[in-house]
Design a protein around this motif. Structure first.
Motif, mmCIF file in Angstrom:
data_model
loop_
_atom_site.group_PDB
_atom_site.id
_atom_site.type_symbol
_atom_site.label_atom_id
_atom_site.label_comp_id
_atom_site.label_asym_id
_atom_site.label_seq_id
_atom_site.Cartn_x
_atom_site.Cartn_y
_atom_site.Cartn_z
ATOM 1 N N GLY A 119 -3.656 3.533 4.251
ATOM 2 C CA GLY A 119 -2.625 4.487 3.073
ATOM 3 C C GLY A 119 -3.564 5.220 3.833
ATOM 4 O O GLY A 119 -2.798 7.153 2.202
ATOM 5 N N GLN A 120 -4.681 6.618 4.185
ATOM 6 C CA GLN A 120 -4.868 7.230 4.316
ATOM 7 C C GLN A 120 -5.528 8.102 5.037
ATOM 8 O O GLN A 120 -5.094 9.980 5.201
ATOM 9 C CB GLN A 120 -6.431 7.362 3.250
ATOM 10 N N TRP B 173 -4.870 9.238 9.570
ATOM 11 C CA TRP B 173 -4.179 9.306 10.528
ATOM 12 C C TRP B 173 -4.391 8.994 11.871
ATOM 13 O O TRP B 173 -4.985 9.183 12.691
ATOM 14 C CB TRP B 173 -2.335 9.962 10.317
ATOM 15 N N LEU C 258 0.681 6.665 10.420
ATOM 16 C CA LEU C 258 -0.412 6.193 8.689
ATOM 17 C C LEU C 258 -0.868 4.949 8.976
ATOM 18 O O LEU C 258 -0.099 3.839 9.642
ATOM 19 C CB LEU C 258 -0.022 6.827 7.545
ATOM 20 N N ASN C 259 -2.531 5.360 8.857
ATOM 21 C CA ASN C 259 -3.003 3.975 9.259
ATOM 22 C C ASN C 259 -3.546 2.760 7.735
ATOM 23 O O ASN C 259 -2.603 3.585 7.143
ATOM 24 C CB ASN C 259 -4.968 4.697 9.805
ATOM 25 N N LEU D 141 -5.250 12.030 -0.859
ATOM 26 C CA LEU D 141 -4.686 11.708 -0.161
ATOM 27 C C LEU D 141 -3.002 11.488 -0.813
ATOM 28 O O LEU D 141 -2.637 10.071 -0.346
ATOM 29 C CB LEU D 141 -5.288 10.467 -0.894
ATOM 30 N N ALA D 142 -2.291 12.601 -0.103
ATOM 31 C CA ALA D 142 -1.457 12.474 0.242
ATOM 32 C C ALA D 142 -0.664 13.231 1.138
ATOM 33 O O ALA D 142 -1.304 13.824 2.021
ATOM 34 C CB ALA D 142 -0.877 13.666 -1.023
ATOM 35 N N ILE D 143 0.097 13.513 1.895
ATOM 36 C CA ILE D 143 0.926 13.182 3.540
ATOM 37 C C ILE D 143 1.883 14.619 2.444
ATOM 38 O O ILE D 143 2.507 14.597 1.557
ATOM 39 C CB ILE D 143 2.377 11.900 3.555
ATOM 40 N N GLN E 126 2.812 5.618 -1.516
ATOM 41 C CA GLN E 126 2.445 6.935 -1.253
ATOM 42 C C GLN E 126 2.454 8.223 -1.782
ATOM 43 O O GLN E 126 3.767 8.078 -2.010
ATOM 44 C CB GLN E 126 2.995 6.357 0.213
ATOM 45 N N GLU F 230 1.188 -1.330 -0.298
ATOM 46 C CA GLU F 230 0.384 -0.280 -0.007
ATOM 47 C C GLU F 230 0.931 1.235 -0.099
ATOM 48 O O GLU F 230 0.056 2.416 -0.555
ATOM 49 C CB GLU F 230 -0.991 -0.617 1.352
ATOM 50 N N HIS F 231 2.387 1.095 0.851
ATOM 51 C CA HIS F 231 2.610 2.336 0.781
ATOM 52 C C HIS F 231 3.686 2.562 -0.083
ATOM 53 O O HIS F 231 4.762 3.720 0.005
ATOM 54 C CB HIS F 231 4.001 2.452 2.110
#
Lengths: 309, 213
Positions: free
Chosen positions: B197-198, B200, B193-194, A50-52, A10, A6-7
Motif C-alpha cells: 500500500g505504499q 509502486w 501499487l504494491n 504515504l499518499a497517492i 488508501q 489495505e486499500h
C-alpha cells in the motif's frame, strides 16, 4: 490482511490550488495560497503521509472585484469550483479511500462539505471538526473583506449568501449541531462572527488554555463520537497556529496554538477515524524561499498521520 | 495454431472468411470494400477535430501539447527491461469536437510488426481522454484489443507533471504519469501499487521524442 482491506483507506493527496476566497494582498496581486499544494509536494508531504498524489483540481481564474449580487468576491467561480472539488472528493470517497485535500484558502470547505452532503441521507449524516484561528462566521454584510474565506463556516452551516449556502438546494451542507469549532479566538458575543447562538459547539483558544490541550481535545472528539454520525471531516486552517510558529498566513494569529498542541490534537483526532481532512491557508509567498515555517509545519502534520485509522 | 492468428491480420482474415461463407458472397464483398473506403473518410471527418473545444479553458488543457506523432523507446515493459532496443510509436489528435484527445499507441512500431507477432508486449490500442467539466479533470480510457486490456483513470495536473490514477482489474491502484515534459519529449510511466500500500512497481515506461507536430 487482504489487499482490498489495505486499500480501503488508501490516502489520496488532492491539490486544491484556489485563492478565490481571499482579498488581493495588493492591487493587481493574487493571494499565494494557491501555491500550497506545490509547496507541500516540494516538501515531500504526499510521500511522507504515504499518499497517492491525484494531482490538482484546477481553480477558475481569480478576480479581485466583489460581485454585486452576492457581495462576495468570486462567488460564481467558488460555486463552480466547489462542485468540481466535491466531485473529486466524492470520487475518492467512492473508492473507500481517504482524501487529503490541500488548499487553497478556507473557501475550499464548501467543496468538501458539498461532497459529504451529496452522500448524506436521513440515516447518514456527517460532522465537521473545524480547526481554525477564526470562526469564519461572517456574512457578506458584516465581512470587512468580501472574501468567502472569512465566511466558510457560516456558509456551510446555512448562513449567508444563498448562491453559496444553498448549492444544489442542499442547505445546510452540514447541520450546525454536527460541527465542533476548535481553537478559535472568541469574537465579541454580539458580533456577527460569534457562533454562540448558532448551535455549533465551540472550544475557544481560551478554553484550551484554561483546561489544557489534553482535556480540550478529549471534549472536542467526544462531541463528534456519536452514533447518529457516520463520520466527520477535519478542516485545519494554518492560522489556528500561533504566528510564532506560522506567520505565513493571510490573518496571523498571535495567540494561536503551538505547533506541538496542533500535532497532539490531530494525532488524537486521526485515531478517531475521520473520513477526510483538508489543510488550508498556508501561503508560500509569505514564507521565506526555503520555507522556514512551511517546512516544520508540513513535517509536523505528516507525523500525525501515523495514528490514522 | 498458425502464427498468423493474432492481431490485426487475424481479424482481417476472419472477416474475409466470414464474408466468403455468406449467402451473397460476391455482392457483400463488393459492398464491404465500398463501405470500408467511404466509412474511413467519413469516420475521420467526424472523429478528428482541428483543436480544443472552446468549452475547455486553456488552463485545463492537459493533453493538447501531445497532438502529433511520437517515436517511443520502450524503457521497461511487463516488469522487464528489453534486452535489445525496442521501439513503439504513438499518435495523438484532438477528437470529438475538441472535447477529447485520442491516441493510437502501437508496440512494437508498425515497421516491426509481423504476422508472427506474439500477444506478449503487443499493443495496438487507443486512449480516449475526455474532459469532464463537472470533475474538472480528464477521464481517461485505454483499450488494447490485442490483449483485451482495458483501464480507466482520472487525469490531473501535478506541478509540471500529469498524473492519472485508476484501478486495474484486480482492484489495485494504478498510476500513469507524463513527466520530464518538453515540447519535443516526455517520459511516460505506468505503475501499480504494491500490496504494502505504499510503494509502486513500474510496469511500463516509454521515453518519447516528437517526430511530427
Amino acid at each position: 490482511v487482504t489487499s482490498a482491506q489495505e486499500h480501503r483507506r488508501q490516502r489520496i493527496f488532492l491539490g486544491a490550488p484556489s485563492s478565490l476566497g481571499l482579498r488581493p494582498p495588493a492591487e493587481g496581486k493574487v493571494p499565494g495560497t494557491f501555491k500550497q499544494p506545490a509547496a507541500f509536494r516540494e516538501l515531500g508531504f504526499p510521500r511522507a503521509i504515504l499518499a497517492i498524489d491525484a494531482g490538482d483540481v484546477a481553480a477558475p481564474a481569480y478576480r479581485p472585484e466583489i460581485e454585486a449580487a452576492s457581495g462576495i468576491r468570486n462567488a460564481t467561480a467558488i460555486v463552480t469550483y466547489s462542485k468540481a472539488l466535491a466531485a473529486a472528493v466524492g470520487d475518492i470517497l467512492d473508492q473507500e479511500s481517504f482524501p487529503v485535500v490541500v488548499g487553497g484558502d478556507c473557501s475550499i470547505l464548501l467543496g468538501s462539505m458539498l461532497a459529504l452532503r451529496r452522500r448524506s441521507s436521513a440515516s447518514r449524516r456527517y460532522g465537521l471538526l473545524f480547526v481554525d484561528g477564526h470562526t469564519d462566521y461572517a456574512d457578506a454584510t458584516s465581512s470587512t473583506t468580501g472574501g468567502a474565506a472569512g465566511m466558510d463556516l457560516a456558509l456551510v452551516t446555512g448562513k449567508g449568501s444563498e448562491v453559496l449556502a444553498n448549492m444544489e438546494g442542499l442547505l445546510p451542507l452540514v447541520c450546525p449541531e454536527n460541527v465542533v469549532a476548535f481553537g478559535f479566538q472568541e469574537p465579541p458575543a454580539d458580533s456577527s462572527w460569534s457562533i454562540g447562538k448558532s448551535g455549533i459547539q465551540g472550544i475557544t483558544r481560551q478554553m484550551i488554555l484554561d483546561s489544557g490541550i489534553e482535556t480540550a481535545t478529549a471534549v472536542a472528539l467526544k462531541c463528534l463520537r456519536r452514533d447518529d454520525l457516520s463520520g466527520f471531516w477535519i478542516h485545519v486552517d494554518a492560522d489556528v497556529l500561533s504566528s510564532a510558529d506560522m506567520p505565513a498566513v493571510d490573518s496571523p494569529n498571535s495567540g494561536g496554538l503551538a505547533l506541538r498542541e496542533l500535532t497532539y490534537f490531530l494525532t488524537r483526532a486521526f485515531a478517531h477515524g475521520p473520513i477526510g481532512v483538508q489543510f488550508s491557508i498556508y501561503d508560500p509567498n509569505l514564507d521565506t524561499p526555503d520555507k522556514r515555517f512551511g517546512r516544520p509545519y508540513a513535517k509536523a502534520l505528516a507525523t500525525t498521520f501515523a495514528s490514522l485509522r | 495454431m498458425r502464427a498468423r492468428n493474432i492481431d490485426r491480420n487475424f481479424r482481417q482474415e476472419t472477416l474475409r472468411l466470414s464474408i466468403e461463407e455468406s449467402f451473397c458472397r460476391r455482392s457483400q464483398e463488393n459492398m464491404m470494400t465500398t463501405t470500408d473506403a467511404s466509412a474511413l473518410a467519413g469516420l475521420e471527418s467526424v472523429l478528428v477535430a482541428a483543436g480544443r473545444s472552446a468549452e475547455i479553458a486553456e488552463s485545463d488543457d492537459l493533453y493538447g501539447w501531445l497532438v502529433g506523432s511520437w517515436a517511443l523507446d520502450v524503457v521497461r515493459y511487463a516488469d522487464e527491461v528489453p534486452p535489445v532496443p525496442f521501439e513503439a510509436e504513438a499518435h495523438f489528435q484532438w477528437a470529438l469536437e475538441g472535447r477529447a484527445v485520442q491516441d493510437v499507441w502501437i508496440m512494437p512500431r508498425r515497421a516491426d510488426r509481423t504476422a508472427a507477432l506474439s500477444k506478449t508486449n503487443n499493443m495496438y490500442g487507443t486512449t480516449l481522454r475526455v474532459w469532464d467539466s463537472t470533475l474538472k479533470a480528464w477521464r481517461v480510457t485505454w483499450v488494447n484489443p490485442v490483449t483485451g486490456h482495458r483501464s480507466e483513470l482520472i487525469g490531473r495536473r501535478s506541478g509540471n507533471d500529469i498524473v492519472q490514477l485508476g484501478t486495474q482489474a484486480d482492484g489495485m491502484p494504478i498510476r500513469w504519469t507524463f513527466t520530464e515534459v518538453t515540447s519535443v519529449s516526455f517520459l511516460w510511466t505506468g505503475e501499480v501499487l504494491n500490496t504494502d500500500g505504499q510503494t509502486w512497481r513500474v510496469q511500463g515506461q516509454f521515453r518519447a521524442r516528437r517526430i511530427q507536430s
